[in-house]
Design an enzyme around this catalytic site. Structure first.
Site, short mmCIF file in Angstrom:
data_model
loop_
_atom_site.label_atom_id
_atom_site.label_comp_id
_atom_site.label_asym_id
_atom_site.label_seq_id
_atom_site.Cartn_x
_atom_site.Cartn_y
_atom_site.Cartn_z
N HIS A 5 -11.04 -5.22 7.82
CA HIS A 5 -11.96 -5.32 6.69
C HIS A 5 -13.29 -4.64 6.95
CE1 HIS A 5 -9.09 -8.58 6.04
NE2 HIS A 5 -9.44 -8.59 4.77
N GLU A 65 0.82 -1.23 0.00
CA GLU A 65 0.00 0.00 0.00
C GLU A 65 0.84 1.27 0.00
OE1 GLU A 65 -0.69 -2.68 1.80
OE2 GLU A 65 -2.67 -3.28 1.06
N PHE A 69 -9.33 -2.30 1.59
CA PHE A 69 -10.18 -2.11 2.76
C PHE A 69 -9.59 -0.98 3.59
CE2 PHE A 69 -10.86 -6.53 1.58
CZ PHE A 69 -12.24 -6.68 1.70
#
Lengths: 338, 324
Positions: B128, B59, B82
């Protein structure tokens, strides 16, 4: 990319004009930072500062080799990189002093120097953060077919942070025109890099993990830096993908202005001071027949430029407090938000 | 006009956005797979792998690379799978993306979108399922927006792509396929700085956003059945926060209930309550109520309904304001 051994044994021809320019660049950087250091202790440079005294050959060798529209990403030890890409010295000094005439209007300071007009795409004060950013800029250059190369300079400490590995993988898998240059000055802040790194060459030894060749370079030999820089830039610009270079060099001072660097053995410091890139290059130029007077003239001009920049910066106003609320979003300030 | 759910509306928005050659999508699985929620389904086939880019699970690398693309002239749309996966990119978002404009005095900007599915819905707990928008809304330099209808989803995403500032675009996981509506074909934009009064009423003002708008709208109906006239505001944008429609409504109703699924402490409801009382204290007939998630980690599916605010909890809060 050719191997380090091959590269070092096959120097490219460097014109005398280019050599003198590189000498001037190193002196500009040296005198600029020595002055900044003095101003810090006068209380004029606020916050902190991280000097690259002793490491000038890496910045100068690359800046001399880069195309005007190439992109530089550097760290909080970035005065030299920003200056040598062409940021105006007076406005750079003003930025260090937090003045409104600074290249960031007095908002960036020593650690956040940015001058997009000369391809200085920012100095980043979070270790390693700029490496994926440089990869992204290289992606954009490739997608737009501009033939620009992004060059990211970072310290040895950054090789142990995740962003370094994410960036190298992205650059390799996307075959990006980016050159990663580790300035290995042997210390991660106050800690010897060898004490906290699993391999002896923190950058070069990781290259194989990304399908790259590990290139190790004497970062205090400006002709070697320039030669490798020219080859690396050509490699990246020609669509052959990224290059990872580890330049061995040494910080003459501590990590930041508050650090006298006492954790380093005296004999180590002394040995590296003997290898100061500036006198070494000067001796080589003199040996090759450049007149001492010519070199003295260059030094005097650099000194005068730094003095003039300092004078201008000292006399410049501080930013208006209203600028605190400007340039946060595109529509300006935060007034609408509060 | 075509009837679409939110996922389809977002897909259509990305397809329209990609007509601009400077727009690229990137993220884990966004290309070949079409994204974890299939929001970019089919777009790589249509626009090519150089425009819809599969990245590694990294990320910081995704957002960092998108930032580099943005400062070098592209308009990247990065997907983080998420909300809880955005933290590896937190440094990039907060330390660099949000600040580069200010640091460079407008000369260096990051026109980019970070799409983040957020909130409970798939029952997987924690990373999540969480709703931590406050940390981004708290960060100067970012815009944070969250649609709750297919129409807004498409129009706001197109506006986000065109926006000169970095936009955190939150997508309500629970509503991706739960809400359908008529969506115009082609390009249109919905403003990124305006809340919308979605129901008018005289007794109480409900304030919500994103996935909680389903419960807010149902609460309006439940209250109507018992003779209570509720107004409802869909904030749509969290930074900037447009409270004008809220204040105008509260001046009329004298009561206000703020709803979000994020944890209570330090949640945006606190900011909203503070601002509304600053502007409309003398119109209030009861303390403003907050109905929020609890100060705990979002649980697994079996307990999710204990965590996410329900219509019953919102109705109970409204009753307290009516009885005050």
């Amino acid at each position: 990319m050719t191997s380090a051994a091959e590269a070092s044994t096959s120097p490219i021809a460097i014109s005398i004009e280019k050599k003198l320019e590189m000498y001037r660049m190193m002196l500009d950087a040296r005198l600029f930072e020595e002055k900044a250091h003095k101003l810090f202790f006068e209380g004029l440079v606020k916050g902190t500062s991280h000097l690259a005294l002793g490491q000038e050959a890496v910045a100068a060798g690359f800046a001399a080799a880069m195309r005007e529209d190439d992109l530089t990403f550097c760290t909080y030890r970035g005065h030299t990189h920003t200056l040598l890409r062409g940021a105006p010295m007076d406005r750079l000094m003003a930025e260090l002093l937090g003045r409104s005439t600074g290249i960031c209007g007095g908002k960036g300071g020593s650690m956040h120097l940015t001058d997009v007009t000369v391809g200085a795409m920012g100095s980043y004060a979070i270790v390693g953060a700029h490496l994926p950013i440089a990869a992204g800029a290289a992606w954009a250059a490739q997608a737009r077919g501009t033939d620009q190369v992004a060059v990211a300079f970072f310290g040895d400490g950054a090789t142990n942070i995740g962003a370094f590995h994410e960036a190298l993988n992205l650059a390799a898998v996307w075959n990006l025109p980016v050159v990663f240059v580790c300035e290995n000055n042997l210390y991660m802040e106050y800690t010897p890099i060898g004490a906290v790194t699993a391999v002896p060459h923190p950058a070069a030894d990781r290259a194989a993990a990304y399908g790259l060749e590990g290139v190790i370079l004497d970062g205090n030999d400006i002709e070697a830096v320039y030669t490798i820089a020219m080859r690396a830039l050509e490699h990246a610009r020609s669509g052959n993908g990224p290059v990872l270079i580890e330049a061995k060099t040494y910080r003459h001072g501590g990590h930041s202005r508050a650090d006298p660097g006492k954790y380093r053995p005296d004999e180590e410091v002394e040995a590296w001071l003997q290898r100061d890139p500036i006198p070494a290059f000067r001796s080589r130029l003199e040996a090759s027949g450049v007149a001492t007077a010519t070199l003295d003239q260059i030094e005097a001009a650099s000194d005068a430029a730094v003095e003039a920049a300092t004078e201008a910066a000292r006399n410049a106003p501080y930013p208006d407090p209203t600028t605190l609320e400007t340039e946060v979003w595109a529509d300006g300030g935060s007034a609408w938000r509060n | 006009m075509t009837e679409r759910n939110i996922a389809q509306a977002l897909n259509d928005a990305l397809d329209v956005a990609l007509a601009d050659p400077s727009v690229v999508l990137l993220g884990e699985d966004v290309g070949r797979t079409g994204g974890v929620f299939r929001v970019s389904d089919g777009l790589q086939q249509r626009h090519g792998a150089a425009r819809v880019i599969d990245t590694p699970v990294a990320e910081s690398g995704i957002v960092g690379a998108a930032f580099g693309m943005a400062v070098a002239g592209l308009r990247p749309v990065a997907e983080i799978q998420f909300m809880g996966f955005s933290y590896p990119a937190y440094d990039q978002i907060v330390s660099h993306v949000a600040r580069i404009r200010n640091r460079s005095r407008h000369r260096f900007t990051a026109p980019m979108v970070i799409r983040i599915p957020y909130g409970a819905g798939i029952g997987a707990a924690e990373h999540h399922s969480e709703s931590t928008e406050t940390i981004y809304a708290h960060t100067p330099g970012l815009k944070v927006v969250v649609p709750s209808t297919p129409y807004d989803a498409k129009g706001m995403l197109l506006a986000a792509v065109a926006d000169p500032d970095p936009v955190i675009f939150l997508e309500p996981i629970r509503l991706y396929r739960a809400v359908k509506g008529e969506v115009p074909d082609g390009h249109y934009a919905v403003s990124l700085d305006e809340a919308e009064l979605v129901a008018d009423g005289t007794d109480v003002t409900l304030v919500g956003y994103g996935a909680m708008m389903r419960e807010v709208r149902r609460t309006v109906e439940a209250l109507a059945a018992e003779g209570v006239s509720a107004a409802a505001v869909d904030l749509r944008t969290l930074a900037p926060l447009d409270l004008d429609p809220v204040v105008a409504s509260v001046e009329r109703t004298g009561r206000c209930v703020v709803v979000h699924e994020a944890p209570r402490t330090g949640g945006l409801a606190g900011e909203i309550v503070a601002s509304v009382q600053e502007r409309a204290l003398y119109s209030l007939r009861a303390p403003i109520e907050r109905v929020t998630g609890w100060d705990t980690v979002v649980p697994l599916r079996r307990s999710e309904h204990h965590y996410v605010p329900t219509v019953e909890r919102i109705v109970a809060a409204v009753h307290r304001t009516l009885e005050a």
